[in-house]
Design a protein around this motif. Structure first.
Motif, PDB file in Angstrom:
ATOM      1  N   ARG A 159       0.824  -1.205   0.000  1.00  0.00           N
ATOM      2  CA  ARG A 159       0.000   0.000   0.000  1.00  0.00           C
ATOM      3  C   ARG A 159       0.862   1.261   0.000  1.00  0.00           C
ATOM      4  NH1 ARG A 159      -2.948  -3.937   2.212  1.00  0.00           N
ATOM      5  NH2 ARG A 159      -5.251  -3.877   2.159  1.00  0.00           N
ATOM      6  N   ARG A 160       1.891   1.283   0.831  1.00  0.00           N
ATOM      7  CA  ARG A 160       2.735   2.470   0.936  1.00  0.00           C
ATOM      8  C   ARG A 160       3.467   2.743  -0.376  1.00  0.00           C
ATOM      9  NH1 ARG A 160       7.898   3.035   5.093  1.00  0.00           N
ATOM     10  NH2 ARG A 160       8.611   5.094   4.363  1.00  0.00           N
ATOM     11  N   ARG A 161       4.036   1.704  -0.949  1.00  0.00           N
ATOM     12  CA  ARG A 161       4.811   1.919  -2.172  1.00  0.00           C
ATOM     13  C   ARG A 161       3.907   2.243  -3.355  1.00  0.00           C
ATOM     14  NH1 ARG A 161      10.162  -1.455  -3.958  1.00  0.00           N
ATOM     15  NH2 ARG A 161       9.932  -1.239  -6.205  1.00  0.00           N
ATOM     16  N   ASP A 162       2.745   1.622  -3.424  1.00  0.00           N
ATOM     17  CA  ASP A 162       1.804   1.954  -4.498  1.00  0.00           C
ATOM     18  C   ASP A 162       1.385   3.421  -4.421  1.00  0.00           C
ATOM     19  OD1 ASP A 162       1.805  -0.472  -5.747  1.00  0.00           O
ATOM     20  OD2 ASP A 162      -0.139  -1.132  -5.007  1.00  0.00           O
ATOM     21  N   LYS A 163       1.165   3.910  -3.201  1.00  0.00           N
ATOM     22  CA  LYS A 163       0.758   5.310  -3.057  1.00  0.00           C
ATOM     23  C   LYS A 163       1.861   6.244  -3.537  1.00  0.00           C
ATOM     24  CE  LYS A 163      -1.570   8.484   0.064  1.00  0.00           C
ATOM     25  NZ  LYS A 163      -2.257   8.648   1.366  1.00  0.00           N
ATOM     26  N   ALA A 164       3.115   5.907  -3.235  1.00  0.00           N
ATOM     27  CA  ALA A 164       4.236   6.729  -3.695  1.00  0.00           C
ATOM     28  C   ALA A 164       4.356   6.693  -5.215  1.00  0.00           C
ATOM     29  CB  ALA A 164       5.528   6.246  -3.043  1.00  0.00           C
ATOM     30  N   ALA A 165       4.147   5.514  -5.805  1.00  0.00           N
ATOM     31  CA  ALA A 165       4.222   5.387  -7.265  1.00  0.00           C
ATOM     32  C   ALA A 165       3.131   6.201  -7.944  1.00  0.00           C
ATOM     33  CB  ALA A 165       4.110   3.914  -7.664  1.00  0.00           C
ATOM     34  N   ILE A 166       1.928   6.150  -7.406  1.00  0.00           N
ATOM     35  CA  ILE A 166       0.814   6.914  -7.971  1.00  0.00           C
ATOM     36  C   ILE A 166       1.076   8.408  -7.843  1.00  0.00           C
ATOM     37  CG2 ILE A 166      -1.627   7.468  -7.690  1.00  0.00           C
ATOM     38  CD1 ILE A 166      -1.071   4.791  -9.079  1.00  0.00           C
ATOM     39  N   ALA A 167       1.633   8.822  -6.706  1.00  0.00           N
ATOM     40  CA  ALA A 167       1.935  10.236  -6.520  1.00  0.00           C
ATOM     41  C   ALA A 167       2.946  10.712  -7.557  1.00  0.00           C
ATOM     42  CB  ALA A 167       2.465  10.481  -5.106  1.00  0.00           C
ATOM     43  N   HIS A 168       3.952   9.880  -7.861  1.00  0.00           N
ATOM     44  CA  HIS A 168       4.959  10.272  -8.853  1.00  0.00           C
ATOM     45  C   HIS A 168       4.317  10.517 -10.211  1.00  0.00           C
ATOM     46  CE1 HIS A 168       8.749  10.301 -11.108  1.00  0.00           C
ATOM     47  NE2 HIS A 168       8.115   9.553 -11.991  1.00  0.00           N
ATOM     48  N   HIS A 169       3.373   9.663 -10.580  1.00  0.00           N
ATOM     49  CA  HIS A 169       2.792   9.762 -11.919  1.00  0.00           C
ATOM     50  C   HIS A 169       1.671  10.783 -12.003  1.00  0.00           C
ATOM     51  CE1 HIS A 169       2.010   8.264 -15.980  1.00  0.00           C
ATOM     52  NE2 HIS A 169       0.741   8.497 -15.714  1.00  0.00           N
ATOM     53  N   TYR A 170       0.804  10.822 -11.018  1.00  0.00           N
ATOM     54  CA  TYR A 170      -0.418  11.619 -11.148  1.00  0.00           C
ATOM     55  C   TYR A 170      -0.364  12.969 -10.433  1.00  0.00           C
ATOM     56  CZ  TYR A 170      -2.408   7.407 -13.135  1.00  0.00           C
ATOM     57  OH  TYR A 170      -2.647   6.325 -13.927  1.00  0.00           O
ATOM     58  N   ASP A 171       0.511  13.102  -9.451  1.00  0.00           N
ATOM     59  CA  ASP A 171       0.598  14.390  -8.754  1.00  0.00           C
ATOM     60  C   ASP A 171       1.604  15.310  -9.432  1.00  0.00           C
ATOM     61  OD1 ASP A 171      -1.294  13.419  -7.057  1.00  0.00           O
ATOM     62  OD2 ASP A 171       0.040  13.107  -5.359  1.00  0.00           O
ATOM     63  N   VAL A 172       1.625  15.269 -10.750  1.00  0.00           N
ATOM     64  CA  VAL A 172       2.477  16.152 -11.544  1.00  0.00           C
ATOM     65  C   VAL A 172       1.891  17.557 -11.564  1.00  0.00           C
ATOM     66  CG1 VAL A 172       3.315  16.558 -13.897  1.00  0.00           C
ATOM     67  CG2 VAL A 172       3.380  14.264 -12.935  1.00  0.00           C
ATOM     68  N   GLY A 173       0.617  17.646 -11.383  1.00  0.00           N
ATOM     69  CA  GLY A 173      -0.053  18.941 -11.394  1.00  0.00           C
ATOM     70  C   GLY A 173      -1.300  18.889 -12.243  1.00  0.00           C
ATOM     71  N   ASN A 174      -2.428  19.272 -11.658  1.00  0.00           N
ATOM     72  CA  ASN A 174      -3.693  19.236 -12.391  1.00  0.00           C
ATOM     73  C   ASN A 174      -3.688  20.183 -13.587  1.00  0.00           C
ATOM     74  OD1 ASN A 174      -4.793  17.351 -10.572  1.00  0.00           O
ATOM     75  ND2 ASN A 174      -5.424  18.979  -9.169  1.00  0.00           N
TER      76      ASN A 174
END
Length: 442
Positions: free
Chosen positions: A150-165
């Motif tokens: 769960r922790r690592r998946d959340k970090a991976a998703i943040a890298h890809h999707y939290d680039v900026g809306n």
């Protein structure tokens, strides 16, 4: 050093035993190669040092992301020519963009042939002295925890999707849908094509007034909003991206749908308020991982009512003769989708069936994704300066290379994308499905 391009081109020809299908321009202004071909521009000697210190696609993509190397002319043609060169050699293409980015890996290896002392000396002399250049800051380097925890998946998703809306808004357009569109006509616009895809999903799920829908990996909320507005469902969207969730909640409120839609920052493994009448998972399962896929399928199965349907929309790779040979593409893993994995569509269907689902329909949308990606690239290029300001120039370069390379991989049938419709049957085997496809597409 006034003829660096000629020397690089000569090294490439010698190692390939054939002409390099691109023109080369070096940092000294020299050029070599076929006239009229796209130009591979090595803007700094540092580009060559990156390739020598890390030969392969990672060295080359580091040079691309850092702006040490670029392509002048048609990027698609350049990548396609390199891809053709790689495929002539019969090498596998196991990852999104792999045929094109992997072809660039071949070019990188050309510049340091370990079997030739002369080639090595020439390449070292061209690159000049210096320590290994630091990787661009856009690269993922350290990862904590077990893959797909769960922790690592959340970090991976943040890298890809939290680039900026704002960045994604420029690339995706007003629909804010980051998955393959469906293009019913030649002159269909991107917005129309994304609406057509969302509506296709709703019809396959046979959504009706008052039903509960779970959208796994809800992104910026487009699917749940379409389903609530046009089909009257009560929808829950889950994502691991904090930025996506904030944007989706704002959209939902502005549309007056807050009473019918809930957006959560939540892992699919933690959803505990089932059962649902239907589940959509659009472009999320690529993040799950092969070892976790059966758990994913069983979790969604348990969250459905008997007779409930799952629509799983997922990118697929071609099967390999030896599946143990599958490796995640370095560029994709370091810069785009950390820990992302692709599986053949047959493996996806098998895991869904292992979980208890009855698979009723598989629809391939491969050509549609090539067109979608080209539309996103066109949006990015048309708003380049604004997009670079919204994130970083390096990140914008990552997305341009990734999307252009992936478009070609879909178009050349090296990867595909499929909508798999599955149902949790009643204990007596009743599915509630119409006897023909036309029955649930009407």
């Amino acid at each position: 050093m006034a003829d660096a391009a000629h020397r690089i081109f000569e090294l490439a020809e010698h190692a390939l035993s054939r002409p390099l299908p691109l023109r080369v321009r070096a940092w000294d202004g020299s050029e070599a190669g076929p006239a009229g071909a796209p130009v591979l521009v090595l803007r700094r000697r540092r580009a060559l040092r990156r390739l020598l210190w890390r030969p392969g696609e990672l060295g080359l993509t580091r040079a691309w992301v850092a702006g040490d190397l670029t392509v002048e002319g048609d990027l698609y043609e350049a990548l396609d020519r390199l891809s053709g060169l790689l495929w002539e050699r019969g090498e596998p293409d196991p990852a999104p963009g792999g045929g094109t980015v992997g072809a660039a890996r071949r070019l990188a290896e050309v510049l340091r042939d370990p079997g030739s002392y002369r080639l090595a000396r020439e390449a070292l002399a061209l690159a000049g002295p210096g320590l290994p250049p630091s990787p661009p800051p856009e690269e993922v380097r350290r990862r904590a925890g077990i893959a797909h925890s769960r922790r690592r998946d959340k970090a991976a998703i943040a890298h890809h999707y939290d680039v900026g809306n704002d960045f994604y808004g420029l690339v995706l357009g007003p629909s804010m849908v980051y998955s393959c569109a469906v293009w019913p006509e030649k002159d269909t616009t991107l917005e129309e094509a994304q609406r057509a895809k969302l509506d296709l999903v709703c019809r396959k799920l046979s959504l009706r007034e008052g039903q509960r829908l779970l959208d796994v990996g809800c992104g910026w909320g487009s699917m749940v909003m379409h389903a609530a507005e046009h089909y009257g469902v009560r929808a829950t969207g889950i994502t691991l991206s904090v930025e996506q969730a904030a944007f989706a909640r704002k959209r939902v409120a502005e549309a007056g749908l807050a009473g019918r839609i809930e957006i959560r920052v939540q892992d699919y493994r933690d959803v505990a308020d089932g059962p649902y009448d239907a589940i959509s998972s659009i472009g999320m399962a690529e993040h799950v991982g092969t070892e976790r896929y059966l758990e994913y399928a069983r979790t969604l199965y348990d969250l459905l009512l008997p007779g409930g349907r799952l629509l799983n929309h997922q990118i697929a790779r071609r099967p390999l003769r030896d599946e143990r040979a599958y490796r995640i593409d370095e560029f994709i893993d370091r810069y785009v989708f950390p820990d992302g994995e692709l599986s053949p569509v047959g493996a996806t269907v098998a895991r869904l069936e292992d979980a208890g689902f009855e698979v009723r329909d598989v629809e391939a949308l491969r050509e549609h994704y090539g067109r979608t990606l080209r539309a996103w690239v066109a949006n990015l290029e048309a708003h380049w300066d604004e997009a670079a300001r919204a994130t970083t120039v390096g990140r914008a370069r990552v997305w341009r290379l990734y999307m252009a390379a992936s478009a070609l991989s879909f178009e050349r049938n090296r990867i595909g994308v499929n909508q798999v419709l599955a149902v949790r049957t009643d204990p007596d085997g009743t599915s509630g499905m119409p006897p023909t496809r036309g029955g649930w597409l009407s």
